[in-house]
Design an enzyme around this catalytic site. Structure first.
Site, PDB file in Angstrom:
ATOM      1  N   HIS A  22       0.823  -1.209   0.000  1.00  0.00           N
ATOM      2  CA  HIS A  22       0.000   0.000   0.000  1.00  0.00           C
ATOM      3  C   HIS A  22       0.860   1.263   0.000  1.00  0.00           C
ATOM      4  O   HIS A  22       1.632   1.473   0.926  1.00  0.00           O
ATOM      5  CB  HIS A  22      -0.883  -0.035   1.252  1.00  0.00           C
ATOM      6  CG  HIS A  22      -1.842   1.098   1.361  1.00  0.00           C
ATOM      7  ND1 HIS A  22      -1.826   1.970   2.418  1.00  0.00           N
ATOM      8  CD2 HIS A  22      -2.848   1.495   0.542  1.00  0.00           C
ATOM      9  CE1 HIS A  22      -2.796   2.856   2.260  1.00  0.00           C
ATOM     10  NE2 HIS A  22      -3.427   2.597   1.127  1.00  0.00           N
ATOM     11  N   HIS A  64      -0.563  11.143  -2.438  1.00  0.00           N
ATOM     12  CA  HIS A  64      -1.845  10.793  -1.815  1.00  0.00           C
ATOM     13  C   HIS A  64      -2.708  12.004  -1.467  1.00  0.00           C
ATOM     14  O   HIS A  64      -3.889  12.049  -1.791  1.00  0.00           O
ATOM     15  CB  HIS A  64      -1.583   9.965  -0.559  1.00  0.00           C
ATOM     16  CG  HIS A  64      -2.838   9.577   0.172  1.00  0.00           C
ATOM     17  ND1 HIS A  64      -3.460  10.393   1.088  1.00  0.00           N
ATOM     18  CD2 HIS A  64      -3.614   8.460   0.094  1.00  0.00           C
ATOM     19  CE1 HIS A  64      -4.542   9.799   1.559  1.00  0.00           C
ATOM     20  NE2 HIS A  64      -4.664   8.624   0.972  1.00  0.00           N
TER      21      HIS A  64
END
Ligand code: G3P
Ligand code: MG
Length: 259
Positions: A22, A64
Site C-alpha cells: 500500500h 496521496h
C-alpha cells in the site's frame, strides 16, 4: 494492440497475489516514493498500490494528499503547483532523515521504475474534485511516453475519475473503491464498468463479503497490517489485502496460495 496492453475482458484478479504493498511498502519508507517501491520489491511484493494526482501544469504525479504539507517540507495544494515547483521539495525527511533525497515521483518515473522492478500496479486515481478528466488525461500522456510492461489496474473512489478512465483509458481494468460496501454495489460497479470492489477494513462484514464473492465479484481490502486479520479476510474469500507492511504478510500469503 501492443503486447503490454491487457486484452478487453481480462481480469487482473485472476493472478493477483494475496498481498499488495500500500503506497509502496509505506510502513518502511516514505509513502508513494521510489524508496517505498524499492522496499516493496525487496520484500518480494509483486503488486503495489500508489495514488495518482495532477500538477497545475498537467503532469500526473504519485501523491496521496491534495496538499504537500504532511508528506514534504513544502506547503500548499498540489494542483496549484507546477511540476518544477514540486520537484524542489523533499518528500522523504518527514518520514526519516535517511530519506531526505526522495522527490515526488512523476507517473512516468513510476512506470519506468516499476518496469525495472517488474512490479504490477494498482493506480488509485486521486483527483482534485473538478479536475478528474485532466488527471486521467495526464495519466494517458504518461502511459503514451512510457509503455508499461506489467498489469495495470486503475481504481478510484471518484465516479467521474472512473468514467474518465473508462473513456480515455478503456484498455485498463477498473476497480471501484469504497469505504463501506454500498447496498447497490453491483449497480455502481456496472455504471463505471468496474471488475473489482475495494473496501475499507473497518467495514468488513463476513456475510456481505461472502454474498458478493458468490456472484464472482473479486474483492480487495485496505489497509491490513496484521497477519491474523489478513487471514480472516482471505478465509472469507477476499482476493487481496493492501498493506503498509508486506513483510508481515507475505510468507503466509505464499503458503496459503499453494493450498
Ligand atoms: O486504494 C486503496 C486505498 O489506498 C484507498 O485509501 O486513502 O489509502 O488512498 P487511501
Ligand atoms: Mg490509495
Amino acid at each position: 494492440m501492443p503486447l503490454h496492453m491487457p486484452v478487453h475482458g481480462y481480469s487482473p484478479y485472476t493472478n493477483m497475489p494475496k498481498v499488495i504493498a500500500h503506497r509502496g511498502a509505506s510502513g518502511h519508507a516514505p509513502e508513494n516514493t521510489a524508496a517505498a517501491l524499492q522496499t516493496a520489491s525487496k520484500m518480494r511484493a509483486t503488486w503495489v498500490e500508489v495514488d495518482i494526482t495532477v500538477t497545475s501544469d498537467g503532469v500526473a504525479v504519485v501523491f496521496h494528499d491534495s496538499d504537500v504539507n504532511r508528506c514534504t517540507n513544502g506547503r500548499g495544494l498540489v494542483i496549484k503547483q507546477t511540476l518544477a515547483e514540486l520537484k524542489t521539495l523533499d518528500a522523504g525527511s518527514w518520514y526519516s532523515p535517511f530519506h531526505s533525497d526522495e522527490k515526488i515521483l512523476t507517473m512516468m518515473e513510476l512506470l519506468t521504475l516499476a518496469n525495472q522492478l517488474d512490479l504490477n500496479i494498482n493506480m488509485e486515481i486521486k483527483p482534485t474534485i473538478g479536475r478528474e478528466t485532466e488527471t486521467v488525461w495526464a495519466m494517458k500522456q504518461a502511459l503514451r511516453s512510457v509503455p508499461f510492461d506489467n498489469t495495470l489496474l486503475l481504481s478510484s473512489f471518484n465516479y467521474r475519475a472512473l468514467m474518465a478512465a473508462k473513456e480515455f483509458l478503456p484498455e485498463y481494468p477498473r476497480a471501484l473503491n469504497v469505504e463501506a460496501i454500498p447496498r447497490d454495489w453491483a449497480a455502481r460497479m456496472d455504471d463505471v464498468g468496474a471488475t473489482g470492489l475495494h473496501f475499507a477494513l473497518d467495514f468488513f462484514d463476513r456475510k456481505a463479503v461472502e454474498e458478493i464473492i458468490e456472484t464472482g465479484t473479486p474483492l480487495a481490502c485496505f489497509t491490513v497490517n496484521d497477519l491474523e486479520t489478513a487471514q480472516r479476510l482471505w478465509a472469507a474469500g477476499v482476493t487481496a489485502v493492501f498493506t503498509d507492511y508486506p513483510d508481515r504478510l507475505l510468507l503466509d500469503a505464499r503458503r496459503v496460495e499453494h493450498h
